[in-house]
Design an enzyme around this catalytic site. Structure first.
Site, PDB file in Angstrom:
ATOM      1  N   GLU A   1      88.714  23.116  53.952  1.00 43.51           N
ATOM      2  CA  GLU A   1      88.775  22.671  55.585  1.00 43.51           C
ATOM      3  C   GLU A   1      88.497  24.301  56.315  1.00 43.51           C
ATOM      4  O   GLU A   1      89.422  24.589  56.135  1.00 43.51           O
ATOM      5  CB  GLU A   1      89.879  22.316  55.822  1.00 43.51           C
ATOM      6  CG  GLU A   1      90.212  21.849  56.816  1.00 43.51           C
ATOM      7  CD  GLU A   1      91.399  21.099  56.756  1.00 43.51           C
ATOM      8  OE1 GLU A   1      91.250  20.603  58.062  1.00 43.51           O
ATOM      9  OE2 GLU A   1      92.491  21.329  56.166  1.00 43.51           O
TER      10      GLU A   1
ATOM     11  N   ASP B   1      96.691  16.951  51.936  1.00 47.17           N
ATOM     12  CA  ASP B   1      96.455  17.691  52.620  1.00 47.17           C
ATOM     13  C   ASP B   1      97.929  18.106  51.112  1.00 47.17           C
ATOM     14  O   ASP B   1      98.888  19.624  51.280  1.00 47.17           O
ATOM     15  CB  ASP B   1      97.179  19.117  54.059  1.00 47.17           C
ATOM     16  CG  ASP B   1      96.037  19.261  54.530  1.00 47.17           C
ATOM     17  OD1 ASP B   1      95.383  19.854  53.954  1.00 47.17           O
ATOM     18  OD2 ASP B   1      95.477  18.334  55.398  1.00 47.17           O
TER      19      ASP B   1
ATOM     20  N   HIS C   1      90.735  12.833  53.256  1.00 47.37           N
ATOM     21  CA  HIS C   1      91.458  14.203  53.728  1.00 47.37           C
ATOM     22  C   HIS C   1      93.278  13.506  53.222  1.00 47.37           C
ATOM     23  O   HIS C   1      93.464  13.336  53.920  1.00 47.37           O
ATOM     24  CB  HIS C   1      91.287  14.698  54.979  1.00 47.37           C
ATOM     25  CG  HIS C   1      91.182  15.962  54.916  1.00 47.37           C
ATOM     26  ND1 HIS C   1      90.340  16.907  54.890  1.00 47.37           N
ATOM     27  CD2 HIS C   1      92.848  16.032  56.177  1.00 47.37           C
ATOM     28  CE1 HIS C   1      91.483  18.298  55.038  1.00 47.37           C
ATOM     29  NE2 HIS C   1      91.922  18.015  56.167  1.00 47.37           N
TER      30      HIS C   1
ATOM     31  N   ASP D   1      94.558  12.286  57.048  1.00 47.91           N
ATOM     32  CA  ASP D   1      95.317  13.559  56.763  1.00 47.91           C
ATOM     33  C   ASP D   1      96.941  13.662  56.609  1.00 47.91           C
ATOM     34  O   ASP D   1      98.226  14.121  57.312  1.00 47.91           O
ATOM     35  CB  ASP D   1      95.878  13.883  58.346  1.00 47.91           C
ATOM     36  CG  ASP D   1      95.021  15.494  58.118  1.00 47.91           C
ATOM     37  OD1 ASP D   1      95.257  16.276  57.961  1.00 47.91           O
ATOM     38  OD2 ASP D   1      95.332  15.795  59.710  1.00 47.91           O
TER      39      ASP D   1
ATOM     40  N   HIS E   1      87.052  18.469  63.252  1.00 43.94           N
ATOM     41  CA  HIS E   1      87.615  19.750  63.956  1.00 43.94           C
ATOM     42  C   HIS E   1      86.336  20.654  64.573  1.00 43.94           C
ATOM     43  O   HIS E   1      86.748  21.792  65.288  1.00 43.94           O
ATOM     44  CB  HIS E   1      87.928  20.776  63.084  1.00 43.94           C
ATOM     45  CG  HIS E   1      89.499  20.535  62.603  1.00 43.94           C
ATOM     46  ND1 HIS E   1      90.250  20.945  63.032  1.00 43.94           N
ATOM     47  CD2 HIS E   1      89.755  20.156  60.676  1.00 43.94           C
ATOM     48  CE1 HIS E   1      91.162  20.794  62.420  1.00 43.94           C
ATOM     49  NE2 HIS E   1      90.834  20.360  61.582  1.00 43.94           N
TER      50      HIS E   1
END
Length: 382
Positions: free
Chosen positions: A130, A24, A22, A325, A198
């Site tokens: 996501e 972003d 992951h 992340d 999540h």
């Protein structure tokens, strides 16, 4: 750690594909320049160091990253058709990145393609959506996302969808609705990995029960080490392992460090008292900047190691991976400040007695195995 451990880690990652679940960066490019995918990618030169980003090509080279799931994240403030539009724009940002930097990135839709890209000296680039709100309750949109190269979808983000409960919202569905179960089954059918980061524990358990394919957590850590809603309970780790999935341990300070989590809890209470929603990331960023108050504590690389070792103890070394992340949070642990620092983490594990083979499994072998299992489903239906 010794310099010898770092040299050993760097050498290992030259030959073993390092996969991250992951990142972003696509959303950060959008925030920097705007939603038009061409302009978003052209607006930042990733070939030079970008101090405001965790990710650029000089840092990626130092970090020895071989495969990245680029997050095509859409905030929960986007709903219905606007969410679908936004996720398509984010998918195009990743494709524009690959086209702009063909000597550094290669699109990969399968495990075999990822390994081929790594052999060619490029970063295998896969896509992960996501937030299940981005399909606007349409299995047709889900299939379109898969056709465009999306390899996993996180069932929720910070809010519930109409069909799945989020870890950071009030329970509404007891996990998954009937349509939510249909989403999981359809993802299995089209070879899209079910991502349980999540989601609420009830959703985790329901999805694991329904899914006929291994599932993933793209960026979560362990409840037993830090009791945070975004982390994975031990019983879920055990079930995940029994179903041959992989939990990608994240570096998010609030998820890994109890002292940072305590600070975040106070921030949430202060925001609620001011009539604001902690789950809204834009509101949170602005409120934090204006709030003043006690300085946020720092997490450390030792916090990350504690989660990795706990996940290994409960799920086994064949069922763990990494999902940093990067560029999805404001700060990272000391020692893991950006994507250049992966070798430092592996050196810390080697110092604690991890073998090269165990490190290779954590780095990417486990993630590739789960991805390949989804590839086989797709091939058998072809």
């Amino acid at each position: 750690m010794t310099n010898g451990d770092l040299v050993r880690a760097q050498a290992l990652l030259e030959t073993v594909l390092l996969a991250d679940g992951h990142n972003d960066l696509p959303w950060e490019l959008r925030v920097t320049t705007g939603p038009d995918p061409v302009e978003a990618v052209a607006g930042t030169d990733l070939t030079v160091r970008q101090p405001h980003l965790h990710t650029d090509f000089p840092k990626l080279a130092e970090g020895r990253l071989g495969m990245q799931f680029w997050s095509v994240y859409v905030p929960c403030q986007f709903e219905g058709h606007s969410a679908v539009t936004a996720v398509l724009e984010q998918i195009e940002i990743v494709h524009q990145m690959i086209e702009r930097y063909p000597d550094r990135l290669a699109f990969a839709d399968t495990a075999d393609q990822a390994e081929a890209a790594f052999r060619d000296g490029k970063i295998a680039s896969l896509l992960g959506a996501e937030g299940g709100h981005s399909i606007a309750e349409s299995l047709g949109v889900l299939r379109i996302l898969r056709r465009l190269g999306v390899r996993y979808m996180t069932l929720t983000h910070n809010y519930n969808t109409t069909w799945a409960d989020s870890a950071t919202d009030e329970p509404a569905h007891g996990g998954l609705t009937d349509f939510g179960r249909d989403v999981v089954r359809e993802m299995n059918k089209i070879g899209m990995l079910v991502d349980l980061s999540h989601v609420a524990p009830s959703t985790m358990r329901a999805a694991l029960e329904v899914s006929s394919a291994p599932v993933i957590f793209s960026h979560s850590s362990c409840v037993a080490v830090n009791d945070h809603a975004r982390n994975i309970p031990d019983d879920v780790l055990e079930t995940l392992a029994a179903k041959d999935g992989v939990a990608m341990v994240t570096f998010v300070p609030g998820f890994i460090s109890p002292k940072v989590a305590e600070w975040d809890d106070q921030l949430r209470l202060d925001m609620e008292a001011a009539g604001q929603d902690y789950r809204n990331l834009d509101q949170r960023t602005k409120f934090t900047a204006e709030r003043g108050g006690p300085e946020k504590p720092k997490a450390s690389i030792d916090d990350v190691v504690a989660h990795i070792e706990h996940a290994r103890e409960v799920a086994g070394v064949d069922h763990i991976g990494l999902g940093g992340d990067y560029d999805g949070v404001a700060t990272l642990p000391e020692g893991l400040e950006d994507v250049s620092k992966y070798p430092v983490l592996f050196a810390a594990l080697m110092e604690r007695g991890w073998s090269d083979e165990d490190c290779a499994k954590l780095a990417g072998k486990n993630t590739l195995r789960v991805l390949r299992a989804a590839d086989e489903v797709t091939r058998s239906d072809a």
